[in-house]
Every structure is written in C-alpha cells, then in structure tokens.
Design an enzyme around this catalytic site. Structure first.
Site, short mmCIF file in Angstrom:
data_model
loop_
_atom_site.label_atom_id
_atom_site.label_comp_id
_atom_site.label_asym_id
_atom_site.label_seq_id
_atom_site.Cartn_x
_atom_site.Cartn_y
_atom_site.Cartn_z
N ASP A 24 -58.05 18.77 -11.95
CA ASP A 24 -56.71 18.42 -11.50
C ASP A 24 -56.67 18.13 -10.01
OD1 ASP A 24 -55.52 18.80 -14.07
OD2 ASP A 24 -55.74 20.95 -13.78
N ASP A 30 -64.10 19.80 -10.27
CA ASP A 30 -62.74 20.23 -10.58
C ASP A 30 -62.03 19.05 -11.23
OD1 ASP A 30 -60.39 21.93 -10.44
OD2 ASP A 30 -59.70 20.62 -8.84
#
Length: 220
Positions: free
Chosen positions: A9, A7
């Site tokens: 953010d 991932d």
C-alpha cells in the site's frame, strides 16, 4: 540470489488497498456507511501517525469478512480489483518488479491476505506475507479475527524470518536483500535489509532515509 521485498500500500499501489476495500464495501451498501467511513479514516490516520493499535485494527478490518460467504466475498473482490486496484497500480511498479525478475520476490504487507492475495497475483509476485484472517475449519468461513502475528512494524521481521526458515533460507542465503516501502512504520525491516529503498516516502521516512543515505525513488 537476492531477496526483494515490497510493501504494497502506497508503495506498489498509489493508494491503500485496505482503505479502498472499506470504501468499496460502503459503496455497495454492505456495511454501515457512517460507522465504516469514520473508523476507516481514524485507523488510517493512526497508521500514518505511527500510533495504530494493530489488534483493534485487525478486528475492524476482518470483521466484515465473517458476515458473508466465501463465494460472495470472491465475487465482490473481483469487482474491487477492476474498479479500485488495477487503476491504482503505480505507473513504475511493473518495471520495478521486472528489474527483480531473477530475485526471490515477496510482497509483505499488514493488509490481510484475503484483500491482498489477488493483488499479488495480478502483479505476478509469487510470494505474499500478509496478516492472516482466521478461518473456521468446519464451515470454511472467516471468523472475523486475525490468526498469528500481524505483518506490521517489527511483526514483518518475525513473519519474514519464519517464512524464510520454512523455505530452508536465512538472511545470509542472499547476496543482497532489498526492501521497498513508503512508510516509517516499516523502519524495523528497512533497517534489517542490506538495501533499503524509500518509495514515495512519508515525511518521517524521507527524513530518515536522507539522514542514512538510503535510496529514495518514486513509482508515480
């Protein structure tokens, strides 16, 4: 061969690139500051709460892209990278990526590929699965809407499996599959890999990771 999924953010970045892109547009006077700030904050709160309307968010996120030429957008993004993104790369990110240098590495993120493509290149990650801004094929400009399945929640699995199939790969092509994420929104994909890792997790993900005995790390 191992598969390493990341991932972006609040995982590889110590912040949210899409939220920061909105703040950058506000700072440059490109969007209405009050409206943009209010919607930006509201959508971000919904994301953290797990109640995000992804279709409404995609429309909001990609709308400003349609109002400007690709040349303008690229110039602004270069400033955005220097001012917002490079200072936001988590201290442990590059070392983590280096540990997976011999694996098939993919950033998988709900934030659109216009915002995140240059970030993936900055980090040296060769593959990106992101939400896709639709493009007018005649003008080459963004239309302001999304194309295909957003890479969000269970949509990350759909997009990843489509991508793996396009590479003539599947889950059992890999000895181990890793996914690093901070968010409970990523529980569907975290539960799908063989090695889920919670990175500076939100409270919901931390509790779940502790109950399941998953690894919990910090990159900050």
């Amino acid at each position: 061969m191992n598969l390493a999924l990341f991932d972006l953010d609040n995982t590889l970045l110590a912040g949210d690139s899409d939220f920061e892109w909105g703040q950058f547009l506000i700072s440059r006077g490109i969007v209405d500051p009050e409206l943009q700030a209010a919607k930006n904050a509201a959508f971000y709160a919904d994301y953290k709460a797990g109640t995000l309307d992804i279709e409404a968010f995609m429309t909001f996120q990609m709308g400003p892209l349609s109002h400007h030429s690709r040349a303008e957008l690229s110039a602004w993004h270069a400033e955005f990278m220097a001012q917002h993104i490079r200072p936001m790369i988590a201290p442990g990110t590059r070392a983590l990526l280096e540990r997976h240098a011999n694996d098939l590495c993919v950033i998988i993120t709900a934030t659109n590929s216009f915002v995140t493509g240059p970030i993936a290149r900055e980090l040296g990650v060769p593959h990106l699965i992101a939400s896709i801004p639709a493009i007018d094929r005649q003008s080459g400009r963004f239309t302001g809407s999304a194309s295909g399945t957003p890479a969000f929640q269970a949509g990350k699995i759909t997009r990843l499996e489509d991508w793996l199939e396009s590479q003539a790969l599947w889950w059992d092509s890999f000895t181990h599959s890793y996914f690093y994420s901070d968010s409970h929104n990523d529980l569907p994909l975290l539960q799908r890999v063989s090695q889920p890792v919670a990175v500076d997790p939100d409270d919901t993900l931390r509790q779940h990771a502790q109950q399941m005995g998953w690894q919990i790390i910090s990159l900050r």
